[in-house]
Write a protein that holds these residues in place. Sequence first.
Motif, mmCIF file in Angstrom:
data_model
loop_
_atom_site.group_PDB
_atom_site.id
_atom_site.type_symbol
_atom_site.label_atom_id
_atom_site.label_comp_id
_atom_site.label_asym_id
_atom_site.label_seq_id
_atom_site.Cartn_x
_atom_site.Cartn_y
_atom_site.Cartn_z
ATOM 1 N N GLU A 10 0.828 -1.206 0.000
ATOM 2 C CA GLU A 10 0.000 0.000 0.000
ATOM 3 C C GLU A 10 0.862 1.257 0.000
ATOM 4 O OE1 GLU A 10 -3.413 2.062 -0.511
ATOM 5 O OE2 GLU A 10 -3.233 -0.116 -0.537
ATOM 6 N N TYR A 13 2.121 1.639 -3.495
ATOM 7 C CA TYR A 13 1.029 2.057 -4.367
ATOM 8 C C TYR A 13 0.769 3.558 -4.226
ATOM 9 C CZ TYR A 13 -3.695 2.550 -6.219
ATOM 10 O OH TYR A 13 -4.798 2.964 -6.914
ATOM 11 N N GLN A 14 0.811 4.047 -2.980
ATOM 12 C CA GLN A 14 0.545 5.461 -2.723
ATOM 13 C C GLN A 14 1.796 6.335 -2.864
ATOM 14 O OE1 GLN A 14 -1.907 6.452 0.654
ATOM 15 N NE2 GLN A 14 -3.092 4.557 0.488
ATOM 16 N N LEU A 55 -3.524 5.889 5.636
ATOM 17 C CA LEU A 55 -3.499 5.336 4.280
ATOM 18 C C LEU A 55 -4.883 5.323 3.629
ATOM 19 C CD1 LEU A 55 -1.098 2.310 4.863
ATOM 20 C CD2 LEU A 55 -0.579 4.420 3.610
ATOM 21 N N LYS A 56 -5.910 5.640 4.417
ATOM 22 C CA LYS A 56 -7.298 5.625 3.941
ATOM 23 C C LYS A 56 -7.730 4.229 3.480
ATOM 24 C CE LYS A 56 -7.611 10.476 2.900
ATOM 25 N NZ LYS A 56 -6.641 11.374 2.464
#
Length: 105
Positions: A10, A13-14, A55-56
Motif C-alpha cells: 500500500e 502504491y501510494q 493510508l485511507k
Amino acid sequence: MGFRENLKEEMEYQGLTTKELAEKSGVGKRTLDHYLMVNPQEPGVYNAQKIAKALKVSVEYLVTGKEYKSTVTITGEKLDFLNSFQKLPVDERLLILNLIKKLEK
C-alpha cells in the motif's frame, strides 16, 4: 499475505516513504521500520488504526488484504434519508440522533 506485505504494498502504491507515513499517521518511523522488517513486529490495534486511517484503508485490509464488504443494501427512502442526513451540519445530525433515541424508548 500479512500485515507487513500489505503495508509495504500500500505504501508503494501510494508512493509514500516510511518517513512520510510516520508524519501522516503519528506512528514513529522506527516503529514503522519494525513493522516492515523481514521478521516483523505486529502492530497493536491502536497503531494499526492510525496507519490504516493515514493510508485511507481499513485495518482489515492491512491485516488480510481484503476489504470488508457490507451485505446490507440500502435503497429507497432509507437511502434518501442517509443522503440528506450526510449533508446536515454535525450539530443538526446530533439533534436527529438524539430524537431517534428518544423515540425508540
